[in-house]
Design a protein around this motif. Structure first.
Motif, mmCIF file in Angstrom:
data_model
loop_
_atom_site.group_PDB
_atom_site.id
_atom_site.type_symbol
_atom_site.label_atom_id
_atom_site.label_comp_id
_atom_site.label_asym_id
_atom_site.label_seq_id
_atom_site.Cartn_x
_atom_site.Cartn_y
_atom_site.Cartn_z
ATOM 1 N N ILE A 492 0.845 -1.201 0.000
ATOM 2 C CA ILE A 492 0.000 0.000 0.000
ATOM 3 C C ILE A 492 0.880 1.250 0.000
ATOM 4 O O ILE A 492 0.633 2.212 -0.726
ATOM 5 N N GLU A 493 1.930 1.190 0.799
ATOM 6 C CA GLU A 493 2.836 2.332 0.866
ATOM 7 C C GLU A 493 3.454 2.609 -0.507
ATOM 8 O O GLU A 493 3.491 3.755 -0.970
ATOM 9 N N LYS A 496 0.784 3.967 -2.998
ATOM 10 C CA LYS A 496 0.470 5.378 -2.795
ATOM 11 C C LYS A 496 1.591 6.276 -3.306
ATOM 12 O O LYS A 496 1.341 7.308 -3.914
ATOM 13 N N TRP A 509 -9.737 5.404 -8.558
ATOM 14 C CA TRP A 509 -8.981 4.319 -7.933
ATOM 15 C C TRP A 509 -9.336 4.134 -6.462
ATOM 16 O O TRP A 509 -9.755 5.068 -5.787
ATOM 17 N N TYR A 510 -9.181 2.918 -6.007
ATOM 18 C CA TYR A 510 -9.483 2.532 -4.632
ATOM 19 C C TYR A 510 -8.451 1.536 -4.133
ATOM 20 O O TYR A 510 -7.866 0.797 -4.928
ATOM 21 N N LYS A 512 -8.744 -1.460 -1.315
ATOM 22 C CA LYS A 512 -9.692 -2.110 -0.417
ATOM 23 C C LYS A 512 -9.219 -3.525 -0.070
ATOM 24 O O LYS A 512 -8.675 -4.207 -0.928
ATOM 25 N N GLU A 516 -13.828 -6.486 0.987
ATOM 26 C CA GLU A 516 -14.531 -5.262 0.626
ATOM 27 C C GLU A 516 -14.357 -4.950 -0.854
ATOM 28 O O GLU A 516 -15.268 -4.407 -1.497
ATOM 29 N N LYS A 519 -16.921 -6.957 -2.475
ATOM 30 C CA LYS A 519 -18.249 -6.362 -2.278
ATOM 31 C C LYS A 519 -18.454 -5.201 -3.250
ATOM 32 O O LYS A 519 -19.492 -5.108 -3.924
ATOM 33 N N PHE A 520 -17.470 -4.341 -3.319
ATOM 34 C CA PHE A 520 -17.539 -3.180 -4.199
ATOM 35 C C PHE A 520 -17.659 -3.630 -5.664
ATOM 36 O O PHE A 520 -18.485 -3.125 -6.424
ATOM 37 N N GLU A 523 -21.095 -5.267 -6.559
ATOM 38 C CA GLU A 523 -22.193 -4.319 -6.695
ATOM 39 C C GLU A 523 -22.196 -3.746 -8.117
ATOM 40 O O GLU A 523 -23.241 -3.652 -8.761
ATOM 41 N N LYS B 162 -15.439 6.963 -1.698
ATOM 42 C CA LYS B 162 -14.007 6.889 -1.355
ATOM 43 C C LYS B 162 -13.790 6.908 0.165
ATOM 44 O O LYS B 162 -12.653 7.017 0.612
ATOM 45 N N GLU B 238 -1.510 6.214 9.246
ATOM 46 C CA GLU B 238 -1.112 6.033 7.843
ATOM 47 C C GLU B 238 -2.179 6.599 6.894
ATOM 48 O O GLU B 238 -1.873 7.236 5.893
ATOM 49 N N GLU B 384 -19.607 -1.357 5.492
ATOM 50 C CA GLU B 384 -19.131 -1.608 4.127
ATOM 51 C C GLU B 384 -20.290 -1.586 3.127
ATOM 52 O O GLU B 384 -20.135 -1.174 1.985
ATOM 53 N N VAL B 388 -20.551 0.848 -0.232
ATOM 54 C CA VAL B 388 -20.781 0.334 -1.585
ATOM 55 C C VAL B 388 -22.135 0.773 -2.153
ATOM 56 O O VAL B 388 -22.249 1.085 -3.340
ATOM 57 N N ARG B 389 -23.154 0.776 -1.321
ATOM 58 C CA ARG B 389 -24.513 1.019 -1.847
ATOM 59 C C ARG B 389 -25.073 2.382 -1.470
ATOM 60 O O ARG B 389 -26.195 2.711 -1.821
ATOM 61 N N LYS B 519 -26.150 -9.017 6.200
ATOM 62 C CA LYS B 519 -26.168 -8.890 4.737
ATOM 63 C C LYS B 519 -27.575 -9.212 4.194
ATOM 64 O O LYS B 519 -28.127 -8.467 3.383
#
Lengths: 735, 735
Positions: A492-493, A496, A509-510, A512, A516, A519-520, A523, B162, B238, B384, B388-389, B519
């Protein structure tokens, strides 16, 4: 960069090699009008052997250098990763063709023998991919394949809202929990050490690494693993559903057989309690599956064998029913560690309405056991999503492509060379050359310790690739990285830091964690929206099966691209291997059923790269790519893929259709009138001669074919067999 | 059962007691036409004190017997759970009114003093609920409240896709992981023992239990808890988001302060490293929050104080920003363990767009730290889901009611009497009277061990209640039980066994672990569908805040019913307490702003029970319930709730509106023409005299009121103050 682009077409083995005899002339004839060269390089098993002994140039070595140059543009068809028996066969064939090759020395003794063996060793196993894959992974579904699947959806079984299926994972003690990770501050050599309770140190391994590289270590507690299996098996029994275990013993080939073995030790506990002595005598190794017991049982006296079989029958009565690989033949999930491979098997359960097959051939709900939480949670998310929102509809879902961290053996947790089983309770630690302990783990005897390494340059290239894909596609990118995992935190570091180098104004961008991210992604997926998953190596492997299987029924139809770090591209085709059975059928009855769809699709991408390599000046190359893509759409829509049986449409006929559709598209496009003019008569001729051409091909079916060799066919003979239509040949050759 | 039903109306304290003077005459006047009696029983603090000394009958004791009879039908209004200062105040007031009561003995010495003290002790703390709550819990939103919220939605802040907010929980070492559980096979006495490394046994506690009761034990590793806090705090830093901890130190009042203290020990680590000695000297206890340091700091010399304050300032610069309770006054999340209570605080974060307030009053994303996985995962799921929703829309969501396992102190993990901190490394075990070890846990010094007990009869009644609710409502019931938790597995077995006793042909039921239950529930919730959550005691507490807050903005407007095990019913009102400030305002300026909505809604339910208690024969009771419910709808729609300021509509005026709407509904209904006839003139009179009545009430505002006592008002004076409209009184009294 305004150089004339050259696409490398690899000469390979078996079915794709045969198909090439028919397909390559078509590709060449078409793209020469876009000023694109196609050059053949031999990476077949026979070619690699002959190169070792100086009969032909070493094309693989040549390609190994080429991939580090920006002009690399390689169509990599599937070739043989040879086992020793295959190598011996190939050598025999080449000797019979007159090549003066030494026999394969099974036990090399003399210096000369050892030298020979060293040469042959370079031909064994997976030797091509590690050379050519000098980049990360870009996998996605080509538009015509997606369109086809939407119009002709494969079957996905409904799921009952009362489904009892679920993904079971450990609560603690797994690789996920114990992971530690560091980013190296300078180039160094690290060593893995085991320290026993008395302080004795054993060096397990040493490797050289560079500044910025990420090193991880983790372990799984066998004690907790067994407790977990006990708990899950009881729960399956309580719910009266099937028990199933999903691992990847083929890839994680040291750690996962041990996990598999523990499932056997727990499920068949009574067997070990009652017959432990005998099982040890005959050398039964549970890590090899129950099949190992079946194979070794005959070493025991018949009455003992009967006793053991009876105990097993009793166990089946007491324990939950097992998920079956082949219920007709009594092959259970626990028979062979390689039978149930998580990346393919979980999608299979999903397609089957979250059900598996039980011992009596019945379908039923099942516990999907995936012990380690690193990836189990994302499978849990998709399974639970289906239970709540229903089965996926391939006509409506979006597409989930993948940008995978793969370059330079990134994150290869499966690497057997960094997996250790502590010989006693103690500590496994990683020490750098200055003697600094980078990390240490307190382990118990038999725990599964594993480490992996990820190169800095690979990570940075991966981020670049993700950003490029986002910009090209306009789709959001999601880095599947978990802030609660030590390794992922290092990444992650870097992600970024790296992202700051790009203009991200047009990039969504994300970052996660896997659950998650799933999940994103789901959907969006259910709304028909596309999303790019940007993942590490293991998730790359898992997701590039999971989503293509849901979307188009198979991952074999997905594009597999390796954008090389140096700027070139590798276009891989044929996730299904090189199909030896197809060759047998062709030799026997003149019918080849290899589907070149993968080659067609990869070629579209190779052309797009060639356009860039032309300095983005030669628009004809883009027209070629675009029209070929449309032609593939027609090819699929009109179902011109080769059929299984002799007398039906085969590979050669399917190539006729592709050429025809492509010529039609080129003739019909109005961006380049001159180009259209060239292909108008070609299209007309192909249409006019449809029946004649197909009949000329069909006429050769039903009789044996001589191609002059299995591993090293005779080019003239093979070409004659693969290009039997004089009418088609003359049209193609006249373009 | 065809007995004349009687509803008990409890005489209580403070604002609801005052409101009763005005409301009860209305209720009585209306329901006497349905042949329902209302009987008043005194559970006020003053009443309880007077009963102890023989001045009045002991109504609480009477009710304690009544709840074990099927005819119990009790309206329980909020009363004072007295602290010692409150008790002393009340005694003084009663003495001044002429009651010959002894002073409260702070340090009883003589036998007589001890006897007196024992009597007063029976009046202190939460003494009413444990007597009256002899059943499980049925909580839901009444239809008029739901309708009102849909038409007048409260504000829910949007959530950015985000958003970096997330729920953090431990990966291992928590209560969730270590839980063990047994169902007792016979009546027995169990004891909790601590065994040190040398084998010395200390008995920690003994209790009597019955066959079928479920006993659990579990512990949290302090070492792992601190590692977890370290990890989460670093992650917040972080990500540059707020760190927040959500526990329930008010209820889990032994375990959760310790967890809270560890958060302080980790976040302010440097403070302990630099000033450990001084902090120990002044007796700073981190379990009491940073406020404890602030309170004790003055014991140190000024320069030391400055040093410590400086260190704290430096810590704030290095550590992630803290989630603030009150940023204006610098009150952080870590100041007081009771300030951030998970069941209310997480919904607050949700309402606020998954954000909290930071040190400079800024809103920002936050890590929502909930260490134990038993319930954290369901919060993670909803957070979460929102990311997402999107944010929930109160005008569209369904309703999630709850059937909670509460009877006989079920699952009271918070009970301090079964929470232990091992004095050294060793084992805590539970042993039955035959010496069998029911379970044991290897613990380290300072770990948090806790146990809970759930009575068999309570569990079975809970299943029955769930089935009844499903049948009445036609809504699906979901048992939130986790097959991976030992306790829940015991319950699942009982639930399955119990369900077999009912005809479930019209019941849709599920058993799902909390995350999956969430859920499933949310998918329906977002579609506007209703779902009944059937949960243990902790989830009851959490969910009955969470969903009402999302649905109607507050949990205070939810119905709170305890269907007693014996068949009767307890209808609780006023989650907001008994509102002492309201009384002060009334005494000072004659304006009472208590909203009797809770009483109205509970009375509807009490009437429905009364109908059943009439042998389901007296349909007039149902008409009363139905028309009252509709009247409440109008009351809300026309915004007739009391306002805050003097001169505006107050409680008394709001009662006029309720009576009027109710009379109108009764007059308008056509099920019972005779009844309609009775209420036609009432409605007409109330309409005609609207202005006059409201003016008569308004005329009394703005001047002080004498009610003859705070804890023990004079009935005549209070009634006069609360029924100031002669016009209204004569209409009501004439019904």
């Amino acid at each position: 960069m305004a150089k004339k682009p050259t696409i490398i077409w690899t000469k390979v083995d078996e079915a794709p090699a045969l198909a090439t005899y028919s397909l390559l002339p078509i590709m060449r004839a078409f793209v020469k009008h876009a000023d694109v060269d196609i050059e053949v390089r031999d990476i077949s098993l026979a070619g690699r052997i002959l190169a070792q002994f100086g009969y032909v140039p070493d094309d693989l070595a040549y390609l190994g250098e080429l991939v580090w140059k920006p002009e690399a543009n390689i169509m990599k068809l599937p070739n043989i990763s040879a086992s020793i028996p295959q190598l011996i066969d190939a050598v025999k064939e080449l000797q019979s063709q007159g090549y003066d090759l030494p026999d394969f020395p099974e036990n090399p003794q003399t210096e000369e023998e050892k030298e020979i063996r060293a040469k042959y060793d370079k031909c064994i196993g997976s030797v091509v991919n590690p050379v050519l894959r000098q980049g990360n992974s870009d996998r996605r579904i080509a538009p015509p394949v997606k369109e086809y699947a939407k119009k002709h959806p494969h079957r996905m079984r409904d799921v009952s809202p009362k489904s009892l299926s679920y993904v079971a994972h450990m609560k603690s003690g797994d690789f996920y929990e114990n992971e530690k990770s560091v980013t190296l501050k300078k180039d160094t050599k690290i060593r893995y050490e085991f320290v026993d309770k008395e302080g004795n140190v054993t060096v397990l391994k040493e490797i050289e690494l560079g500044m910025g590289d990420v090193v991880d270590g983790t372990y799984m507690s066998r004690k907790k693993l067994k407790e977990f299996f006990e708990e899950v098996i009881n729960d399956a029994k309580e719910k009266d559903i099937l028990f199933s275990l999903h691992v990847k013993a083929t890839m994680m080939r040291v750690s996962d057989p041990a996990i598999f073995g523990d499932a056997i030790r727990v499920y068949y506990k009574e067997l070990f309690e009652k017959h432990g002595k005998e099982l040890e005598e005959i050398g039964f190794d549970p890590n090899k599956g129950l099949i190992d017991l079946e194979n070794k049982l005959s070493k025991l006296p018949p009455e003992k064998q009967e006793e053991i079989k009876k105990t097993i029958e009793e166990i089946y009565k007491k324990q939950p029913r097992l998920y079956m690989v082949d219920s007709d033949n009594g092959i259970t999930n626990l028979h062979r560690p390689n039978d149930v491979i998580v990346d393919a098997s979980v999608p299979a359960v999903i397609k089957n309405g979250l059900q598996g097959w039980g011992p009596s051939g019945e379908t039923d709900d099942c516990v999907i056991t995936i012990p380690d939480r690193s990836y189990a949670t994302m499978y849990s998310e998709i399974v639970e999503d289906i239970k709540v929102r229903g089965q996926f509809d391939p006509t409506k879902v979006g597409s989930v492509s993948n940008v995978g961290l793969m370059a330079m053996k990134a994150e290869e947790y499966g690497s057997h060379d960094k997996t250790f089983f502590p010989p006693a309770d103690g500590v496994i630690r990683i020490v750098d050359e200055d003697g600094n302990v980078l990390m240490e783990h307190e382990v118990e005897e038999g725990d599964i310790y594993r480490s992996c390494v990820t190169k800095d340059i690979a990570i940075r290239d991966w981020v670049k690739l993700a950003v490029n894909r986002a910009k090209e596609s306009g789709e959001p990118i999601v880095f599947w990285l978990d802030h609660m995992r030590a390794h992922d935190r290092q990444l992650i570091e870097k992600v970024k830091e790296e992202l700051q180098k790009y203009d991200l104004s047009d990039v969504e961008w994300y970052i996660k964690p896997p659950r998650e991210a799933m999940k994103f992604t789901l959907e969006r997926f259910r709304k028909g929206l596309n999303t790019i998953s940007v993942t590490g190596n293991v998730l790359r492997d898992y997701l590039t099966d999971l989503f293509p299987i849901i979307e188009v029924g198979t991952s074999a139809r997905a594009l597999s691209i390796v954008p090389e770090i140096a700027g070139g591209g590798l276009f891989e085709t044929g996730a299904g291997g090189s199909a030896p059975k197809h060759v047998q059928q062709f030799v026997k009855e003149g019918h080849l059923r290899w589907d070149s769809l993968g080659e067609f699709l990869a070629f579209v991408e190779a052309l797009k790269l060639a356009y860039k390599q032309s300095g983005s000046t030669n628009k004809r190359i883009l027209i070629m790519a675009d029209t070929l893509s449309k032609a593939v759409g027609k090819y699929l829509d009109n179902d011109k893929t080769p059929k299984r049986k002799v007398g039906e449409l085969d590979t050669r006929g399917s190539h006729y259709w592709l050429a025809r559709y492509w010529a039609e598209e080129l003739a019909a496009q109005d961006t380049d009138a001159e180009l259209a003019k060239i292909f108008e008569p070609v299209a007309a001729a192909l249409i006019e001669n449809e029946e004649k051409i197909l009949e000329e091909i069909r006429a050769t079916e039903g009789s044996p074919k001589d191609i002059g060799g299995y591993y090293h066919p005779d080019d003239a003979k093979a070409e004659a067999a693969m290009r039997p239509s004089a009418t088609l040949n003359s049209i193609i050759d006249s373009i």
